[in-house]
Design an enzyme around this catalytic site. Structure first.
Site, mmCIF file in Angstrom:
data_model
loop_
_atom_site.group_PDB
_atom_site.id
_atom_site.type_symbol
_atom_site.label_atom_id
_atom_site.label_comp_id
_atom_site.label_asym_id
_atom_site.label_seq_id
_atom_site.Cartn_x
_atom_site.Cartn_y
_atom_site.Cartn_z
ATOM 1 C CG HIS A 1 -0.161 0.151 2.531
ATOM 2 N ND1 HIS A 1 0.568 -0.878 3.073
ATOM 3 C CD2 HIS A 1 -0.005 1.205 3.381
ATOM 4 C CE1 HIS A 1 1.121 -0.483 4.200
ATOM 5 N NE2 HIS A 1 0.806 0.781 4.411
ATOM 6 C CG ASP B 1 1.420 5.070 4.701
ATOM 7 O OD1 ASP B 1 1.119 3.881 4.896
ATOM 8 O OD2 ASP B 1 2.554 5.543 4.961
ATOM 9 C CG HIS C 1 5.007 1.117 2.924
ATOM 10 N ND1 HIS C 1 4.401 2.253 2.459
ATOM 11 C CD2 HIS C 1 4.481 0.909 4.167
ATOM 12 C CE1 HIS C 1 3.573 2.727 3.368
ATOM 13 N NE2 HIS C 1 3.584 1.929 4.418
ATOM 14 N NE ARG D 1 2.123 5.734 10.049
ATOM 15 C CZ ARG D 1 1.060 5.064 9.584
ATOM 16 N NH1 ARG D 1 1.230 3.972 8.873
ATOM 17 N NH2 ARG D 1 -0.153 5.469 9.840
#
Ligand code: SIN
Length: 287
Positions: A107, A109, A263, A278
């Site tokens: 995907h 993000d 990723h 994150r």
């Protein structure tokens, strides 16, 4: 290599880790604070290599956010905004026994948003002795390797992106993984329509922009009609020669350009915990 800029780096070292994308950056201590010239070189390395990695850093929440803000405003992920004290930092935690993890499908993000984040900065607090790597794929190469006929067909296609596959009460993911998302009854899906091929706002290069977690169908077509071509494009986008693989250690950071990469977090940490945090940096509308 993807890098197009031949100007040498003076503040940082840049060591590619694969032919398609990815480079380790050396010579910086992020928590100590970085001057504008160093940040400019890091930004250039990101544009040249699409995902960059740092080793042996020591971040707390404040320094993680301060570093991230040097690249733009922080983005608050709507599905991880669960009433916690600091919604600007998402804790990406995998505990032994978790059946599901964050990001286990290929995907980019948060592409259900009209303005998806330009990037994410993921910092490792605790990693398994083996497993738990992250894979990245270069979506410029994915686009450039298509035939002229396919490129012409995609030029006018738009794709509906929705978070219906990854959040909401129907998914029942919270019972199966440690990192929680919004599954409350008030949750409603967010949808946006983006071009199947986008133009990177900084490099001007075209890249494929579809992904398993969010792309649902071509705009104006049914799911059933869309599926064969969407499936082909999504699988094509992570052919091995378009990818790199990052082996984490505690203190490592990955900073990816969300506009031209996909990723995937490999779900193979066995009996070991994996704890990351994150931030996301805000982006612009996709054109
Ligand atoms: C993510 O998809 O942002 C998480 C990636 C990872 O945990 O490696």
């Amino acid at each position: 290599m993807t890098g197009s800029n031949a100007t040498p780096y003076e503040r940082i070292t840049v060591s590619p880790i694969a032919g398609a994308l990815g480079a380790e950056i050396g010579g910086v201590d992020i928590a100590a604070g970085l001057d504008d010239a160093t940040i400019a070189e890091i930004r250039r390395a990101l544009l040249d290599h699409l995902v960059i990695f740092f080793r042996d850093q020591r971040l707390d929440d404040a320094s993680h956010k301060e570093f991230s803000r040097r690249f733009g405003e922080l983005f608050i992920h709507p599905n991880f905004d669960l009433g916690q004290a600091d919604p600007e930092i998402v804790r990406v935690v995998r505990q032994p026994g978790d059946e599901r993890i964050i990001g286990e499908e290929w995907h980019s993000d948060t592409t259900m948003m009209r303005e998806p984040p330009m990037g994410a900065i993921l910092y490792a607090l605790e990693v398994p002795p083996f497993g738990g790597d992250t894979l990245f794929a270069n979506q410029y190469l994915a686009y450039e390797s298509l035939s002229d006929g396919m490129k012409a067909m995609l030029a006018n296609l738009k794709v509906v992106h929705s978070d219906i596959k990854v959040a909401g009460p129907h998914n029942k993911l919270n019972a199966r993984r440690s990192s929680k998302i919004r599954e409350d009854a008030n949750w409603r899906p967010t949808e946006s329509v983006h071009p199947a091929v986008r133009t990177h706002p900084e490099t001007g290069r075209k890249c494929l922009f579809v992904n398993h977690s969010y792309a649902c169908r071509f705009d104006g077509m049914t799911d059933h009609e869309s599926k064969p071509l969407l499936d082909f494009l999504m699988e094509h986008g992570h052919r091995p020669e378009f990818t790199c693989r990052f082996r984490w250690a505690a203190g490592s950071i990955a900073f990816w350009d969300n506009r031209c990469t996909k990723h995937l977090a490999v779900h193979d940490a066995g009996p070991f915990p994996r704890r990351m945090q994150r931030t996301q940096v805000a982006g612009n509308a996709v054109v």
